[in-house]
Design a protein around this motif. Structure first.
Motif, PDB file in Angstrom:
ATOM      1  N   ARG A 269       0.847  -1.189   0.000  1.00  0.00           N
ATOM      2  CA  ARG A 269       0.000   0.000   0.000  1.00  0.00           C
ATOM      3  C   ARG A 269       0.885   1.242   0.000  1.00  0.00           C
ATOM      4  N   ARG A 270       0.655   2.156  -0.926  1.00  0.00           N
ATOM      5  CA  ARG A 270       1.467   3.365  -1.025  1.00  0.00           C
ATOM      6  C   ARG A 270       0.845   4.486  -0.192  1.00  0.00           C
ATOM      7  N   VAL A 271       1.685   5.149   0.618  1.00  0.00           N
ATOM      8  CA  VAL A 271       1.252   6.265   1.460  1.00  0.00           C
ATOM      9  C   VAL A 271       2.193   7.436   1.210  1.00  0.00           C
ATOM     10  N   HIS A 272       1.633   8.605   0.945  1.00  0.00           N
ATOM     11  CA  HIS A 272       2.446   9.804   0.720  1.00  0.00           C
ATOM     12  C   HIS A 272       2.500  10.644   1.995  1.00  0.00           C
ATOM     13  N   LYS A 273       3.717  10.891   2.475  1.00  0.00           N
ATOM     14  CA  LYS A 273       3.941  11.731   3.656  1.00  0.00           C
ATOM     15  C   LYS A 273       4.986  12.779   3.290  1.00  0.00           C
ATOM     16  N   PRO A 274       4.542  13.899   2.720  1.00  0.00           N
ATOM     17  CA  PRO A 274       5.498  14.874   2.165  1.00  0.00           C
ATOM     18  C   PRO A 274       6.388  15.524   3.209  1.00  0.00           C
ATOM     19  N   ILE A 275       7.685  15.620   2.871  1.00  0.00           N
ATOM     20  CA  ILE A 275       8.703  16.279   3.702  1.00  0.00           C
ATOM     21  C   ILE A 275       9.518  17.185   2.792  1.00  0.00           C
ATOM     22  N   ASP A 276       9.712  18.440   3.211  1.00  0.00           N
ATOM     23  CA  ASP A 276      10.501  19.384   2.411  1.00  0.00           C
ATOM     24  C   ASP A 276      11.957  18.942   2.343  1.00  0.00           C
ATOM     25  N   ARG A 277      12.584  19.238   1.198  1.00  0.00           N
ATOM     26  CA  ARG A 277      13.979  18.849   0.999  1.00  0.00           C
ATOM     27  C   ARG A 277      14.743  19.976   0.299  1.00  0.00           C
ATOM     28  N   HIS A 278      16.046  19.780   0.231  1.00  0.00           N
ATOM     29  CA  HIS A 278      16.962  20.599  -0.553  1.00  0.00           C
ATOM     30  C   HIS A 278      16.828  22.091  -0.271  1.00  0.00           C
ATOM     31  N   HIS A 279      16.698  22.911  -1.337  1.00  0.00           N
ATOM     32  CA  HIS A 279      16.746  24.360  -1.159  1.00  0.00           C
ATOM     33  C   HIS A 279      15.562  24.879  -0.353  1.00  0.00           C
ATOM     34  N   THR A 318       8.524  15.564   9.682  1.00  0.00           N
ATOM     35  CA  THR A 318       9.520  14.488   9.623  1.00  0.00           C
ATOM     36  C   THR A 318       9.308  13.475  10.740  1.00  0.00           C
ATOM     37  N   LEU A 319       9.082  13.958  11.957  1.00  0.00           N
ATOM     38  CA  LEU A 319       8.808  13.056  13.081  1.00  0.00           C
ATOM     39  C   LEU A 319       7.509  12.288  12.868  1.00  0.00           C
ATOM     40  N   ASN A 320       6.520  12.950  12.318  1.00  0.00           N
ATOM     41  CA  ASN A 320       5.235  12.305  12.078  1.00  0.00           C
ATOM     42  C   ASN A 320       5.396  11.132  11.115  1.00  0.00           C
ATOM     43  N   CYS A 321       6.182  11.344  10.065  1.00  0.00           N
ATOM     44  CA  CYS A 321       6.424  10.276   9.095  1.00  0.00           C
ATOM     45  C   CYS A 321       7.197   9.127   9.736  1.00  0.00           C
ATOM     46  N   ALA A 322       8.209   9.454  10.538  1.00  0.00           N
ATOM     47  CA  ALA A 322       9.001   8.418  11.210  1.00  0.00           C
ATOM     48  C   ALA A 322       8.134   7.604  12.173  1.00  0.00           C
ATOM     49  N   CYS A 323       7.236   8.279  12.879  1.00  0.00           N
ATOM     50  CA  CYS A 323       6.336   7.573  13.802  1.00  0.00           C
ATOM     51  C   CYS A 323       5.401   6.643  13.045  1.00  0.00           C
ATOM     52  N   LEU A 324       4.941   7.067  11.861  1.00  0.00           N
ATOM     53  CA  LEU A 324       4.087   6.209  11.043  1.00  0.00           C
ATOM     54  C   LEU A 324       4.831   4.947  10.633  1.00  0.00           C
ATOM     55  N   VAL A 325       6.075   5.106  10.195  1.00  0.00           N
ATOM     56  CA  VAL A 325       6.894   3.953   9.810  1.00  0.00           C
ATOM     57  C   VAL A 325       7.087   3.018  11.004  1.00  0.00           C
ATOM     58  N   ALA A 326       7.423   3.594  12.160  1.00  0.00           N
ATOM     59  CA  ALA A 326       7.627   2.778  13.364  1.00  0.00           C
ATOM     60  C   ALA A 326       6.345   2.058  13.759  1.00  0.00           C
ATOM     61  N   GLN A 327       5.219   2.727  13.602  1.00  0.00           N
ATOM     62  CA  GLN A 327       3.934   2.114  13.948  1.00  0.00           C
ATOM     63  C   GLN A 327       3.631   0.936  13.031  1.00  0.00           C
ATOM     64  N   GLN A 349      16.405  10.436   6.772  1.00  0.00           N
ATOM     65  CA  GLN A 349      15.859  11.015   8.007  1.00  0.00           C
ATOM     66  C   GLN A 349      14.837  10.056   8.626  1.00  0.00           C
ATOM     67  N   VAL A 350      13.924   9.588   7.796  1.00  0.00           N
ATOM     68  CA  VAL A 350      12.811   8.764   8.299  1.00  0.00           C
ATOM     69  C   VAL A 350      13.288   7.398   8.765  1.00  0.00           C
ATOM     70  N   THR A 351      14.139   6.735   7.979  1.00  0.00           N
ATOM     71  CA  THR A 351      14.595   5.398   8.387  1.00  0.00           C
ATOM     72  C   THR A 351      15.432   5.472   9.662  1.00  0.00           C
ATOM     73  N   SER A 352      16.228   6.537   9.810  1.00  0.00           N
ATOM     74  CA  SER A 352      17.060   6.689  11.006  1.00  0.00           C
ATOM     75  C   SER A 352      16.201   6.953  12.244  1.00  0.00           C
ATOM     76  N   LEU A 353      15.253   7.868  12.122  1.00  0.00           N
ATOM     77  CA  LEU A 353      14.412   8.210  13.267  1.00  0.00           C
ATOM     78  C   LEU A 353      13.535   7.037  13.686  1.00  0.00           C
ATOM     79  N   ALA A 354      13.047   6.274  12.721  1.00  0.00           N
ATOM     80  CA  ALA A 354      12.231   5.097  13.054  1.00  0.00           C
ATOM     81  C   ALA A 354      13.043   4.103  13.885  1.00  0.00           C
ATOM     82  N   GLN A 355      14.320   3.942  13.554  1.00  0.00           N
ATOM     83  CA  GLN A 355      15.163   3.022  14.316  1.00  0.00           C
ATOM     84  C   GLN A 355      15.422   3.536  15.731  1.00  0.00           C
TER      85      GLN A 355
END
Length: 569
Positions: A269-279, A318-327, A349-355
């Motif tokens: 199942r694909r879920v979009h959790k937008p996070i700003d990047r780069h510039h 970013t934290l919200n996305c990481a919490c979703l992954v961890a959940q 960012q997300v894979t590290s915070l989830a761990q």
């Protein structure tokens, strides 16, 4: 190129340095190939050593023939004021500093000239290899293996030479999948949770104009899931952005970005959790620091500028996305694949915070160092490109690839640390130290954009590792958390706005003196050390009392332990 060609003036007397939380320094300026050094002429010597690589931009204001003022705006967010007497000397100093901070050849960076004045007890370059880090996760007869398909960095230039992949997937399949994924970043294992749910990361799929599939990619992802199990693909872009990348490729009849078609990945199942990047992220940091450095603004204006910078919102998302992954991993037992466009920024960012949320080992000093190595340094975050410019460089002189991605990650870790302050072995200053060294350092750990580049410049052989220095017995204690109590549970941070706070030790430290907070923590450390010493003494006295009691019973002085002895024991 020789540094002598760039240094128009190596020494300048009668300069005045003004820096945060220090008295004015009247002294001599010396400029070397790597450092700007200001030394006082007072009886009590004061000195500033500043790496040129730490200077983000130089602003100059000339005052006729009398000289002028230079503002050195640094990547560690400091702003230094340097007054130089004499128009000729002022121009030469300014031109020299500007030329030296533009040196881009990595082999001319300070880590290749720095020599450690201590004995290296452990080589940080070999402390966190793929083989050692995943040895606890991969067992004989397991479904995962270490692949060396990228040993020459030809399959994916940003991946390490060794990666962990499903055992059912052959190296030839990985090459085909790399051709199907952005920047060759095929799905690899990042973490394995209890219950066999796995966390993977990759780049986006490259969809062709005719929608051509990659059956090897489908087999890899579908094979990861157990029968009747579902998985989640967390895309850190907006759905519109992912769709537009796909449409652009199709309209141009080229292979371009997109997302995994659901018919070919039926159990994902694909879920979009937008996070700003780069510039976008760098613009956010710029607005934040503009507000921080405007010390004349009132409370309402300050809060308004903080909100409009969007920095705290970036932390929340970013934290919200990481919490979703961890959940997904912990509560649903579902495997997760995370990607953005190329898998080098918000993905990490997300894979590290989830761990950090799930794995208590990542909340220890060594575990956190291993996480940084695995996910960021070996994982291919382009530190050299992202950190080439920071928030003080005028936007016209920046690249869209400059970004404080790693700083935002460390800020997110700080937010979790602040909410679970006893669950981390390392103190907050450990995170500050990593922020500083990631931008400018005498160590080679954060050099280059990936392992391939560091190997090409022979960084492991020619430079010192940050970990070799930090983990020394006389250095590490100052980075330890005196309140640490090992916590083996999953920790769930709050992402509510009232739970998040501006990271004062980074963003406010050059405006608001952090001395009182540091003094308070010193007292806490002393109290904990005294408590530990007293506990050890009590334990030793208890053992002595038990030995005396045993001897007394043997010679018949007492027949049984006294009430006092029993209560102590």
């Amino acid at each position: 190129m020789e540094f002598a060609e760039l240094i128009r003036i190596s020494r300048c007397d009668r300069v005045m340095l003004q820096r945060p939380h220090h008295p004015k320094l009247d002294g001599t300026l010396c400029i070397t190939g790597h450092h700007l050094i200001v030394s006082s002429r007072d009886d009590e010597p004061q000195e500033l050593w500043l790496l040129h690589s730490n200077i983000d931009t130089v602003e100059r204001r000339q005052q006729g023939m009398t000289g002028g003022t230079l503002w050195l705006k640094c990547k560690d967010l400091r702003i230094l004021q340097l007054d130089v007497i004499g128009a000729d000397q002022f121009a030469k100093v300014a031109d020299t500093i500007e030329d030296l901070i533009r040196v881009e050849d990595p082999l001319l960076k300070y880590p290749f000239f720095y020599r450690a004045m201590y004995t290296v007890l452990e080589d940080g370059w070999t402390a966190f290899t793929t083989e050692s880090e995943f040895s606890r996760l991969i067992q004989p007869g397991d479904d995962w293996r270490i692949s060396y398909v990228n040993k020459d960095y030809k399959v994916c230039s940003s991946y390490p030479s060794a990666v962990v992949v499903p055992k059912s997937v052959e190296d030839s399949d990985l090459i085909a999948i790399a051709n199907f994924r952005q920047a060759g970043r095929f799905p690899v294992l990042a973490y394995r949770h209890e219950g066999m749910a796995v966390l993977m990361r990759s780049g986006q799929p490259l969809i062709t104009a005719n929608g051509k599939r990659c059956k090897e990619d489908e087999r890899l992802l579908n094979g990861v899931l157990a029968r009747e199990k579902r998985g989640y693909i967390i895309d850190t872009r907006t759905q519109n952005l992912a769709q537009s990348a796909k449409n652009l490729a199709q309209s141009a009849k080229l292979r371009g970005g997109g997302y995994e078609p659901e018919p070919h990945y039926p159990n994902w199942r694909r879920v979009h959790k937008p996070i700003d990047r780069h510039h976008v992220l760098l613009d956010s940091l710029t607005k934040l620091m503009d507000g921080v450095n405007d010390t004349s603004s009132g409370t309402d204006k300050w809060l308004s500028r903080l909100e409009s910078s969007n920095w705290m919102n970036n932390i929340k998302e970013t934290l919200n996305c990481a919490c979703l992954v961890a959940q997904c991993l912990d509560q649903e037992g579902a495997s997760v694949l995370v990607h953005d466009t190329d898998g080098m920024d918000s993905t990490l960012q997300v894979t590290s915070l989830a761990q950090i949320i799930l794995n208590p080992d990542c909340r220890t000093v060594r575990g956190f160092e291993a996480l940084i190595e695995r996910e960021w340094i070996q994982g291919g975050h382009p530190f050299a490109t992202r950190h080439a410019r920071s928030c003080y460089t005028p936007s016209a002189h920046r690249s869209k690839s400059n970004s404080p991605t790693f700083l935002l990650f460390l800020d997110c870790v700080y937010q979790i640390h602040a909410q679970f302050s006893c669950s981390f072995e390392f103190a907050e200053n450990f995170l500050v130290m990593l922020f500083e060294h990631s931008y400018s350092s005498q160590f080679g750990t954060f050099l280059g954009n990936n392992e391939c580049e560091r190997r090409a410049m022979k960084a492991p052989e020619r430079t010192c590792s940050l970990w070799s220095y930090v983990n020394r017995p006389e250095i590490l204690p100052k980075y330890l958390n005196p309140m640490y109590e090992p916590n083996q549970r999953v920790i769930w941070p709050s992402v509510a706005p009232m739970s998040l706070q501006l990271w004062g030790s980074v963003f406010l430290r050059w405006v608001v003196d952090q001395g009182p907070q540091e003094a308070a923590w010193s007292v806490v450390r002393e109290l904990k050390e005294r408590d530990s010493s007293l506990r050890s003494r009590v334990a030793r006295l208890r053992r002595q009392l038990q030995d005396l009691e045993r001897e007394a019973m043997e010679v018949g002085i007492i027949t049984s332990p006294t009430e006092e002895v029993m209560s102590v024991a």
